[in-house]
Enzyme design. Structure first.
Site, PDB file in Angstrom:
ATOM      1  N   GLU A 114       0.855  -1.192   0.000  1.00 10.09           N
ATOM      2  CA  GLU A 114       0.000   0.000   0.000  1.00 10.09           C
ATOM      3  C   GLU A 114       0.887   1.237   0.000  1.00 10.09           C
ATOM      4  O   GLU A 114       2.060   1.163   0.328  1.00 10.09           O
ATOM      5  CB  GLU A 114      -0.874   0.032   1.264  1.00 10.09           C
ATOM      6  CG  GLU A 114      -1.846  -1.116   1.382  1.00 10.09           C
ATOM      7  CD  GLU A 114      -2.462  -1.197   2.778  1.00 10.09           C
ATOM      8  OE1 GLU A 114      -2.400  -0.200   3.520  1.00 10.09           O
ATOM      9  OE2 GLU A 114      -2.973  -2.260   3.125  1.00 10.09           O
ATOM     10  N   LYS A 116       2.350   4.692   1.426  1.00  9.61           N
ATOM     11  CA  LYS A 116       2.543   5.249   2.771  1.00  9.61           C
ATOM     12  C   LYS A 116       2.262   6.745   2.690  1.00  9.61           C
ATOM     13  O   LYS A 116       3.066   7.516   2.178  1.00  9.61           O
ATOM     14  CB  LYS A 116       3.973   4.984   3.242  1.00  9.61           C
ATOM     15  CG  LYS A 116       4.219   5.433   4.657  1.00  9.61           C
ATOM     16  CD  LYS A 116       5.544   4.892   5.171  1.00  9.61           C
ATOM     17  CE  LYS A 116       5.773   5.304   6.610  1.00  9.61           C
ATOM     18  NZ  LYS A 116       5.892   6.759   6.773  1.00  9.61           N
ATOM     19  N   ASP A 118       1.654  10.619   3.629  1.00  6.98           N
ATOM     20  CA  ASP A 118       2.385  11.538   4.483  1.00  6.98           C
ATOM     21  C   ASP A 118       1.429  12.622   4.958  1.00  6.98           C
ATOM     22  O   ASP A 118       1.380  13.713   4.424  1.00  6.98           O
ATOM     23  CB  ASP A 118       3.546  12.145   3.691  1.00  6.98           C
ATOM     24  CG  ASP A 118       4.562  12.767   4.612  1.00  6.98           C
ATOM     25  OD1 ASP A 118       4.451  12.568   5.831  1.00  6.98           O
ATOM     26  OD2 ASP A 118       5.460  13.453   4.114  1.00  6.98           O
ATOM     27  N   TYR A 219      -7.184   2.593   6.139  1.00 11.74           N
ATOM     28  CA  TYR A 219      -6.474   1.403   5.664  1.00 11.74           C
ATOM     29  C   TYR A 219      -6.405   0.244   6.657  1.00 11.74           C
ATOM     30  O   TYR A 219      -5.822  -0.789   6.362  1.00 11.74           O
ATOM     31  CB  TYR A 219      -5.055   1.764   5.221  1.00 11.74           C
ATOM     32  CG  TYR A 219      -4.293   2.637   6.201  1.00 11.74           C
ATOM     33  CD1 TYR A 219      -3.840   2.117   7.404  1.00 11.74           C
ATOM     34  CD2 TYR A 219      -4.044   3.975   5.916  1.00 11.74           C
ATOM     35  CE1 TYR A 219      -3.156   2.912   8.298  1.00 11.74           C
ATOM     36  CE2 TYR A 219      -3.357   4.778   6.808  1.00 11.74           C
ATOM     37  CZ  TYR A 219      -2.912   4.244   7.993  1.00 11.74           C
ATOM     38  OH  TYR A 219      -2.240   5.038   8.877  1.00 11.74           O
ATOM     39  N   LYS A 307      10.920   3.291   2.782  1.00 11.08           N
ATOM     40  CA  LYS A 307      10.978   4.745   2.628  1.00 11.08           C
ATOM     41  C   LYS A 307      11.728   5.128   1.356  1.00 11.08           C
ATOM     42  O   LYS A 307      12.790   4.590   1.072  1.00 11.08           O
ATOM     43  CB  LYS A 307      11.714   5.355   3.822  1.00 11.08           C
ATOM     44  CG  LYS A 307      11.104   5.014   5.167  1.00 11.08           C
ATOM     45  CD  LYS A 307      10.095   6.030   5.592  1.00 11.08           C
ATOM     46  CE  LYS A 307      10.775   7.273   6.110  1.00 11.08           C
ATOM     47  NZ  LYS A 307       9.828   8.269   6.576  1.00 11.08           N
ATOM     48  N   CYS A 401      30.827  27.241  29.037  1.00 14.22           N
ATOM     49  CA  CYS A 401      29.414  27.397  28.707  1.00 14.22           C
ATOM     50  C   CYS A 401      29.194  28.754  28.049  1.00 14.22           C
ATOM     51  O   CYS A 401      29.581  29.780  28.607  1.00 14.22           O
ATOM     52  CB  CYS A 401      28.566  27.282  29.970  1.00 14.22           C
ATOM     53  SG  CYS A 401      26.831  27.656  29.678  1.00 14.22           S
ATOM     54  N   CYS A 404      26.887  30.756  30.844  1.00 15.52           N
ATOM     55  CA  CYS A 404      27.315  31.105  32.204  1.00 15.52           C
ATOM     56  C   CYS A 404      28.830  31.027  32.389  1.00 15.52           C
ATOM     57  O   CYS A 404      29.328  31.294  33.476  1.00 15.52           O
ATOM     58  CB  CYS A 404      26.617  30.208  33.219  1.00 15.52           C
ATOM     59  SG  CYS A 404      27.220  28.511  33.186  1.00 15.52           S
ATOM     60  N   CYS A 417      27.018  21.632  30.523  1.00 11.71           N
ATOM     61  CA  CYS A 417      27.250  22.649  31.534  1.00 11.71           C
ATOM     62  C   CYS A 417      26.583  22.121  32.799  1.00 11.71           C
ATOM     63  O   CYS A 417      25.389  21.861  32.812  1.00 11.71           O
ATOM     64  CB  CYS A 417      26.621  23.981  31.122  1.00 11.71           C
ATOM     65  SG  CYS A 417      26.586  25.151  32.491  1.00 11.71           S
ATOM     66  N   CYS A 423      22.474  28.605  35.489  1.00  9.49           N
ATOM     67  CA  CYS A 423      22.760  28.787  34.072  1.00  9.49           C
ATOM     68  C   CYS A 423      21.423  29.092  33.400  1.00  9.49           C
ATOM     69  O   CYS A 423      20.525  28.256  33.368  1.00  9.49           O
ATOM     70  CB  CYS A 423      23.396  27.519  33.507  1.00  9.49           C
ATOM     71  SG  CYS A 423      23.782  27.623  31.759  1.00  9.49           S
TER      72      CYS A 423
HETATM   73 ZN   LIG Z   1      25.986  27.208  31.700  1.00  7.19          ZN
END
Ligand SMILES: [Zn+2]
Length: 660
Positions: A114, A116, A118, A219, A307, A401, A404, A417, A423
């Site tokens: 069948e 597929k 979307d 289906y 796919k 980071c 911070c 971090c 933060c």
């Molecule tokens: Zn941070």
């Protein structure tokens, strides 16, 4: 009136589903006017009335719908080799079954191919011949009720001849020609048909859904206690007989070679279709074989989705920024020269981590051309450099980071971090996550609002939300009395959120929506979850070792438990522990093959069998490598020895009692 409704629904079916009207539009409109007048006169609207298709009032929210049977996702085959592997597994399982049941063998496998689609998966519930519920797929177990929206889809029958309880599954789609027409006059054109259908159905204003003129292909039958089909073709006949729109493209094949040819022809014809597809679905036709093949924890073993290749484009990698997530994880985000792929403009693309940059050969890609891929249903992905030998500027991962400045810590492939409580992106991230739709669903608390409140030092963690009052809010930039009242209202409302939402909201690492629901159903309260042992946790379906450790670490952290207990001063997320209903699926025996041996002290062996079957187990007679559990009592003999040899999990009586 009843007859008039039936008459109009018949014409709807002829017009929208079969494309074969037998009366003129004028005559049809006349019948509709007649019905509207009658409804006005009597003040009565029958549940299957076609006047309800225009969409009614704006709805306050989505109601959760628990699907009567699981809506599975499909295993994906990206190549012919994947497909062949799958076929080999199917054949092997059939042979194994036939070796044990020579008198009732399964037939050689034949397959149905069948398309597929979307779009957006829908689950429709009919009872007494009337459409009584429609829901999105959600997590496969529960979805969002979208009955009013789905009623606006003209090809979905509001009533069917079959009077029993039945759930059917299909895909809501927007035809490409309809999308084009819509966009010609739309103030805000829709980007693609897939988002258009999802946005239309998951819209609280059913009139918006109605305007998009959606369509749907059905289906599958998901739940049907009173139907006994044996073949895929019978299922399709049932659907057609009950006026569902079934895609005409259904092909039966018995060899993988024929299927491969079929896939090629679908690919060739794909541009001609008036709707989006992203592949084909291949299923075993024989329903008994399906039940023997069964399911993995995620997929049915009797179906696979093939796919098609995704679409790609070449564009320039302008820069990479490093973003701090709610859990402190640092994620590189590629900023791209905007490029259109399959009708969608792509300007940024998330990379997993620093090793992902290495793996994709992007270390020296800054300022150079890269290849981006976007398939219909996934976010864009960078495949690599267009010219692998080109040398651009170097991508250097940060040491500190970006928010911070705390030195970053490497954990596995990711940088983190660890400055969790100081933060900003982590703190705001948690508050935003806490308020999000799938968690406490606090409408109006977007990321920017959370940041605003945070910047004004009104909130530091989610529990502070419940201390806000109008005085805090009014006067903040863009906050008028009305907006403040609305937000406070939404916060107030969230106090009665379900336990599953609450668990999701408190942000335990590795605990998503699905696990939250399972935990809520199993423990019924935060207190009980908090004191759950690792064994109690891992015994639940879908709760593995890592999740169990995460839960225990979370509740072992005083900072988290302090916030959680502050939250519990305001929220009351109780959830009655489900016993009967959930038992059938939420236990370790569901879908597993179990063998029983020996005698039991507290119950008869037949009762053990019955109990396990109630829990969804298949009780087998002999031990083989397909056996998942051996339940043993006193005087267990050779079966136990054999099971030990095969490494099968053994369960004694007291252990069994503690589980059931
Ligand atoms: Zn941070």
């Amino acid at each position: 009136m009843r007859n008039l409704v039936r008459e109009i629904n018949k014409h709807c079916h002829l017009y929208y589903t079969l494309d074969n009207p037998i009366i003129s539009d004028i005559d049809f409109d006349y019948l509709m006017d007649l019905l509207r007048d009658l409804e006005k006169e009597t003040g009565m609207i029958l549940p299957a009335s076609p006047t309800q298709r225009v969409g009614g009032n704006i709805l306050p929210g989505f109601q959760e719908h628990e699907h009567r049977s699981h809506l599975w996702s499909l295993e994906k085959a990206n190549s012919i080799a994947d497909l062949k592997t799958w076929e080999a597994q199917v054949k092997k399982a059939i042979q194994a079954h036939n070796a044990v049941h020579p008198n009732f063998p399964l037939p050689d496998p034949s397959y149905v191919v069948e398309l597929k689609f979307d779009g957006l998966t829908l689950n429709l519930t009919y009872n007494n011949g009337v459409l009584v519920q429609a829901a999105t797929r959600g997590n496969g177990i529960t979805g969002e009720g979208v009955l009013a929206q789905v009623k606006t889809i003209s090809s979905i029958p509001l009533e069917i001849p079959y009077m029993g309880l039945v759930e059917v599954q299909g895909e809501g789609i927007m035809k490409l020609s309809t999308l084009k027409k819509y966009n010609e006059t739309a103030i805000e054109p829709l980007k693609n048909a897939r988002n258009a259908v999802a946005g239309a159905i998951r819209n609280l204003n059913p009139q918006v859904t109605a305007e998009r003129k959606l369509d749907a292909y059905i289906y599958n039958i998901g739940y049907s206690p009173d139907l006994n089909h044996t073949q895929h073709s019978e299922v399709f006949d049932f659907l057609k007989l009950n006026r569902f729109k079934v895609n005409p493209y259904v092909q039966y094949h018995s060899t993988i070679e024929d299927i491969m040819e079929e896939l090629e022809s679908i690919k060739l014809n794909r541009p001609e279709l008036d709707y989006l597809i992203d592949g084909a679905v291949i299923k075993v036709c024989d329903l008994k074989t399906r039940s023997v093949l069964g399911y993995t924890s995620k997929y049915p073993k009797w179906a696979i989705a093939y796919k098609f290749e995704a679409e790609e484009a070449v564009t320039s990698l302008n820069s990479i920024t490093w973003e701090v997530g709610r859990t402190g994880k640092i994620t590189p985000v590629a900023c791209l020269e905007p490029v259109e792929i399959g009708g969608v403009t792509v300007s940024s693309c998330t990379l997993n981590n620093n090793s992902d940059i290495e793996r994709k050969g992007l270390r020296y890609a800054l300022g150079k051309d890269i290849i981006v891929r976007r398939s219909n249903d996934v976010i864009p992905e960078i495949l690599g450099m267009e010219d692998p030998d080109a040398i651009g500027e170097q991508v250097i991962p940060p040491q500190y980071c970006p928010s911070c400045q705390r030195e970053l810590v490497k954990n596995g492939a990711h940088l983190f971090c660890t400055n969790t409580w100081n933060c900003e992106p982590q703190q705001i991230g948690w508050i935003t996550h806490f308020s999000s739709k799938e968690a406490m669903d606090i409408e109006g608390l977007s990321e920017s609002t959370a940041k605003l409140l945070f910047d004004h030092k009104l909130i530091k963690d989610p529990s502070d939300l419940y201390r806000l009052d109008a005085n805090n809010l009014v006067g903040l930039p863009s906050f008028q009395i009305k907006k403040a009242a609305k937000l406070l209202n939404a916060i107030e409302k969230s106090k009665s959120a379900s336990l599953a939402r609450f668990i999701r909201a408190i942000s335990i690492p590795n605990v998503g929506s699905n696990s939250s629901k399972i935990l809520a159903d199993a423990f019924g309260s935060i207190e009980r979850l908090q004191s759950a042992t690792k064994e109690e946790l891992t015994r639940l379906p879908d709760i593995g070792e890592i999740v169990a450790i995460s839960i225990q670490a979370y509740f072992g952290n005083e900072k988290y438990t302090t916030i959680v207990s502050r939250l519990l001063d305001f929220c009351n997320p109780e959830n009655p522990v489900k016993v009967d209903q959930s038992l059938a699926t939420d236990n370790i025996f569901n879908g597993k093959t179990v063998v029983i041996t020996g005698t039991f002290e507290t119950m008869k062996r037949d009762d053990v069998t019955l109990k396990l079957q109630e829990l969804g187990a298949k009780v087998g007679s002999g031990v083989s490598k397909n056996t998942d559990f051996l339940i043993f009592g006193e005087k267990a003999g050779s079966k136990k020895t054999k099971a030990e040899g095969l490494g099968i999990r053994l369960i004694n009586e007291s252990e069994l009692l503690s589980i059931i």
